[in-house]
Design a protein around this motif. Structure first.
Motif, PDB file in Angstrom:
ATOM      1  N   LEU A   1       0.852  -1.191   0.000  1.00 45.72           N
ATOM      2  CA  LEU A   1       0.000   0.000   0.000  1.00 45.72           C
ATOM      3  C   LEU A   1       0.888   1.241   0.000  1.00 45.72           C
ATOM      4  O   LEU A   1       1.077   1.910   1.004  1.00 45.72           O
ATOM      5  N   GLY A   2       1.455   1.513  -1.159  1.00 47.22           N
ATOM      6  CA  GLY A   2       2.373   2.646  -1.290  1.00 47.22           C
ATOM      7  C   GLY A   2       3.814   2.233  -1.132  1.00 47.22           C
ATOM      8  O   GLY A   2       4.709   2.898  -1.634  1.00 47.22           O
ATOM      9  N   MET A   3       4.072   1.108  -0.455  1.00 49.78           N
ATOM     10  CA  MET A   3       5.447   0.637  -0.283  1.00 49.78           C
ATOM     11  C   MET A   3       5.633  -0.637  -1.090  1.00 49.78           C
ATOM     12  O   MET A   3       4.833  -1.557  -1.005  1.00 49.78           O
ATOM     13  N   GLY A   4       6.688  -0.674  -1.864  1.00 47.13           N
ATOM     14  CA  GLY A   4       6.991  -1.872  -2.623  1.00 47.13           C
ATOM     15  C   GLY A   4       6.321  -1.938  -3.978  1.00 47.13           C
ATOM     16  O   GLY A   4       6.504  -2.882  -4.733  1.00 47.13           O
ATOM     17  N   LYS A   5       5.541  -0.916  -4.324  1.00 48.10           N
ATOM     18  CA  LYS A   5       4.881  -0.904  -5.625  1.00 48.10           C
ATOM     19  C   LYS A   5       5.372   0.243  -6.493  1.00 48.10           C
ATOM     20  O   LYS A   5       4.875   0.473  -7.573  1.00 48.10           O
ATOM     21  N   GLY A   6       6.333   1.013  -6.006  1.00 42.73           N
ATOM     22  CA  GLY A   6       6.952   2.061  -6.800  1.00 42.73           C
ATOM     23  C   GLY A   6       6.136   3.343  -6.940  1.00 42.73           C
ATOM     24  O   GLY A   6       6.513   4.255  -7.656  1.00 42.73           O
ATOM     25  N   SER A   7       5.027   3.446  -6.206  1.00 45.93           N
ATOM     26  CA  SER A   7       4.166   4.616  -6.381  1.00 45.93           C
ATOM     27  C   SER A   7       4.447   5.728  -5.369  1.00 45.93           C
ATOM     28  O   SER A   7       4.116   6.876  -5.606  1.00 45.93           O
ATOM     29  N   GLU A   8       5.052   5.367  -4.234  1.00 46.09           N
ATOM     30  CA  GLU A   8       5.303   6.352  -3.187  1.00 46.09           C
ATOM     31  C   GLU A   8       6.714   6.158  -2.635  1.00 46.09           C
ATOM     32  O   GLU A   8       7.324   5.109  -2.802  1.00 46.09           O
ATOM     33  N   ILE A   9       7.209   7.171  -1.944  1.00 47.33           N
ATOM     34  CA  ILE A   9       8.499   7.034  -1.282  1.00 47.33           C
ATOM     35  C   ILE A   9       8.347   6.121  -0.065  1.00 47.33           C
ATOM     36  O   ILE A   9       9.095   5.180   0.130  1.00 47.33           O
ATOM     37  N   ALA A  10       7.365   6.415   0.778  1.00 50.21           N
ATOM     38  CA  ALA A  10       7.108   5.606   1.971  1.00 50.21           C
ATOM     39  C   ALA A  10       5.658   5.150   1.968  1.00 50.21           C
ATOM     40  O   ALA A  10       4.780   5.821   1.420  1.00 50.21           O
ATOM     41  N   GLY A  11       5.403   4.006   2.578  1.00 49.69           N
ATOM     42  CA  GLY A  11       4.032   3.501   2.584  1.00 49.69           C
ATOM     43  C   GLY A  11       3.860   2.379   3.579  1.00 49.69           C
ATOM     44  O   GLY A  11       4.581   2.293   4.576  1.00 49.69           O
ATOM     45  N   TYR A  12       2.907   1.482   3.284  1.00 47.77           N
ATOM     46  CA  TYR A  12       2.539   0.407   4.193  1.00 47.77           C
ATOM     47  C   TYR A  12       2.601  -0.932   3.451  1.00 47.77           C
ATOM     48  O   TYR A  12       2.440  -0.977   2.233  1.00 47.77           O
TER      49      TYR A  12
ATOM     50  N   SER B   1       9.345  10.862   3.555  1.00 50.38           N
ATOM     51  CA  SER B   1       8.891  11.422   2.277  1.00 50.38           C
ATOM     52  C   SER B   1       9.168  12.906   2.159  1.00 50.38           C
ATOM     53  O   SER B   1       9.154  13.466   1.059  1.00 50.38           O
ATOM     54  N   ALA B   2       9.433  13.562   3.301  1.00 55.39           N
ATOM     55  CA  ALA B   2       9.587  15.024   3.333  1.00 55.39           C
ATOM     56  C   ALA B   2      10.611  15.592   2.349  1.00 55.39           C
ATOM     57  O   ALA B   2      10.342  16.593   1.677  1.00 55.39           O
ATOM     58  N   PRO B   3      11.808  14.984   2.205  1.00 57.12           N
ATOM     59  CA  PRO B   3      12.801  15.568   1.284  1.00 57.12           C
ATOM     60  C   PRO B   3      12.314  15.653  -0.151  1.00 57.12           C
ATOM     61  O   PRO B   3      12.736  16.538  -0.904  1.00 57.12           O
ATOM     62  N   PHE B   4      11.436  14.772  -0.531  1.00 59.16           N
ATOM     63  CA  PHE B   4      10.989  14.696  -1.932  1.00 59.16           C
ATOM     64  C   PHE B   4       9.799  15.623  -2.195  1.00 59.16           C
ATOM     65  O   PHE B   4       9.520  15.948  -3.340  1.00 59.16           O
ATOM     66  N   LYS B   5       9.150  16.045  -1.131  1.00 60.52           N
ATOM     67  CA  LYS B   5       8.077  17.006  -1.277  1.00 60.52           C
ATOM     68  C   LYS B   5       8.626  18.422  -1.377  1.00 60.52           C
ATOM     69  O   LYS B   5       7.967  19.336  -1.840  1.00 60.52           O
ATOM     70  N   LYS B   6       9.877  18.592  -0.926  1.00 60.22           N
ATOM     71  CA  LYS B   6      10.525  19.904  -0.989  1.00 60.22           C
ATOM     72  C   LYS B   6      11.039  20.202  -2.392  1.00 60.22           C
ATOM     73  O   LYS B   6      11.263  21.335  -2.751  1.00 60.22           O
ATOM     74  N   GLN B   7      11.257  19.134  -3.159  1.00 57.56           N
ATOM     75  CA  GLN B   7      11.880  19.286  -4.483  1.00 57.56           C
ATOM     76  C   GLN B   7      10.881  19.765  -5.528  1.00 57.56           C
ATOM     77  O   GLN B   7       9.692  19.616  -5.374  1.00 57.56           O
TER      78      GLN B   7
ATOM     79  N   ILE C   1      17.293  10.383   2.037  1.00 55.76           N
ATOM     80  CA  ILE C   1      16.695  10.011   3.321  1.00 55.76           C
ATOM     81  C   ILE C   1      17.750  10.066   4.421  1.00 55.76           C
ATOM     82  O   ILE C   1      17.499  10.595   5.513  1.00 55.76           O
ATOM     83  N   ARG C   2      18.925   9.541   4.144  1.00 57.31           N
ATOM     84  CA  ARG C   2      20.000   9.577   5.138  1.00 57.31           C
ATOM     85  C   ARG C   2      20.388  11.009   5.485  1.00 57.31           C
ATOM     86  O   ARG C   2      20.637  11.339   6.651  1.00 57.31           O
ATOM     87  N   ARG C   3      20.425  11.873   4.470  1.00 57.88           N
ATOM     88  CA  ARG C   3      20.767  13.280   4.712  1.00 57.88           C
ATOM     89  C   ARG C   3      19.708  13.932   5.614  1.00 57.88           C
ATOM     90  O   ARG C   3      20.044  14.688   6.531  1.00 57.88           O
ATOM     91  N   GLU C   4      18.444  13.605   5.354  1.00 54.42           N
ATOM     92  CA  GLU C   4      17.348  14.157   6.163  1.00 54.42           C
ATOM     93  C   GLU C   4      17.472  13.696   7.617  1.00 54.42           C
ATOM     94  O   GLU C   4      17.245  14.475   8.551  1.00 54.42           O
ATOM     95  N   ILE C   5      17.833  12.439   7.807  1.00 54.17           N
ATOM     96  CA  ILE C   5      17.991  11.898   9.160  1.00 54.17           C
ATOM     97  C   ILE C   5      19.166  12.558   9.870  1.00 54.17           C
ATOM     98  O   ILE C   5      19.076  12.916  11.050  1.00 54.17           O
ATOM     99  N   SER C   6      20.261  12.760   9.153  1.00 52.56           N
ATOM    100  CA  SER C   6      21.442  13.386   9.747  1.00 52.56           C
ATOM    101  C   SER C   6      21.170  14.824  10.160  1.00 52.56           C
ATOM    102  O   SER C   6      21.555  15.255  11.256  1.00 52.56           O
ATOM    103  N   VAL C   7      20.494  15.562   9.297  1.00 53.82           N
ATOM    104  CA  VAL C   7      20.222  16.984   9.553  1.00 53.82           C
ATOM    105  C   VAL C   7      19.126  17.182  10.598  1.00 53.82           C
ATOM    106  O   VAL C   7      19.177  18.107  11.397  1.00 53.82           O
ATOM    107  N   ASN C   8      18.125  16.301  10.587  1.00 51.41           N
ATOM    108  CA  ASN C   8      16.987  16.455  11.498  1.00 51.41           C
ATOM    109  C   ASN C   8      16.897  15.272  12.462  1.00 51.41           C
ATOM    110  O   ASN C   8      15.843  14.648  12.623  1.00 51.41           O
ATOM    111  N   ALA C   9      18.018  14.988  13.093  1.00 52.40           N
ATOM    112  CA  ALA C   9      18.120  13.824  13.977  1.00 52.40           C
ATOM    113  C   ALA C   9      17.111  13.856  15.124  1.00 52.40           C
ATOM    114  O   ALA C   9      16.489  12.843  15.437  1.00 52.40           O
TER     115      ALA C   9
END
Length: 223
Positions: free
Chosen positions: A90-101, A217-223, A127-135
């Protein structure tokens, strides 16, 4: 209940595991079609329940979200022709979303998961950059009481030995940056998935992983 998972669905998968061959499957095709419809109805009800806190799932077709039961054996030593589980992305593993279920139904081995599973390297780096910056924000999510009610942390499957290139080995989030997937997993018992109110209970578990999905998903919504 029409949207409850049938015990026959688990029974069929158990029988298939014992008779994983085309002859048996052909003789039991009518059983498969019945349990497949049951799974579609169950997933559709789950989508409706999840939509109360994540409207994005409404664009998902329940039937299309369920992975094919037929295995691709071309490059596998295991030549059994069928999967012995039902999996729904459901959004994950089907290529339609960055994160899902994700929901996995298999006798004695069922589970649900949320987050991002083995994303492409470019996505993983963001994603790793987002985690590092917004730990602090990330840690608040995965250590929060609502999240921890069901999830003990993130899966460490295929975790790297070293901090990935482009990141400081002394980064406070170094261990988290080594992950190749960012998923939270909850193992489900057969009893839990067969309960009449399973849809509502599973949706509540997914609700607690929604903040993690939003963060990933946040980093990709900023782009």
């Amino acid at each position: 209940m029409a949207d409850a998972l049938s015990k026959e669905t688990l029974t069929f998968l158990t029988d298939l595991n014992k008779n994983n061959n085309r002859e048996w499957f052909t003789c039991n095709k009518s059983r498969y079609l019945v349990v497949q419809e049951n799974m579609v109805n169950f997933v559709d009800a789950l989508i409706q329940e999840i939509s109360d806190f994540d409207e994005a799932v409404l664009k998902i077709d329940a039937k299309k979200s369920i992975f094919r039961i037929y295995r691709d054996t071309r490059f596998s030593k295991d030549k059994t022709p069928y999967k012995t589980n039902f999996g729904a992305g459901l959004g994950m593993g089907k290529g339609s979303e960055i994160a899902g279920y994700y929901l996995h139904i298999e006798p004695g081995k069922s589970f649900l998961a949320g987050g991002v599973y083995q994303p492409d390297s470019s996505i993983l780096k963001e994603i790793r950059r987002e985690i590092s910056v917004n730990a602090d924000e990330f840690l608040a999510i995965i250590n929060g009481s609502e999240f921890r009610k069901y999830f003990t942390g993130l899966s460490e499957e295929d975790k790297l030995i070293r901090v990935p290139a482009g990141f400081d080995k002394d980064d406070p989030m170094a261990e988290v940056l080594k992950l190749k997937s960012y998923i939270a997993v909850y193992n489900l018992t057969d009893r839990e998935i067969l309960e009449k109110d399973a849809v509502k209970k599973l949706a509540d578990m997914f609700k607690q992983v929604k903040p993690l999905n939003d963060f990933l998903s946040a980093p990709f919504k900023k782009q």
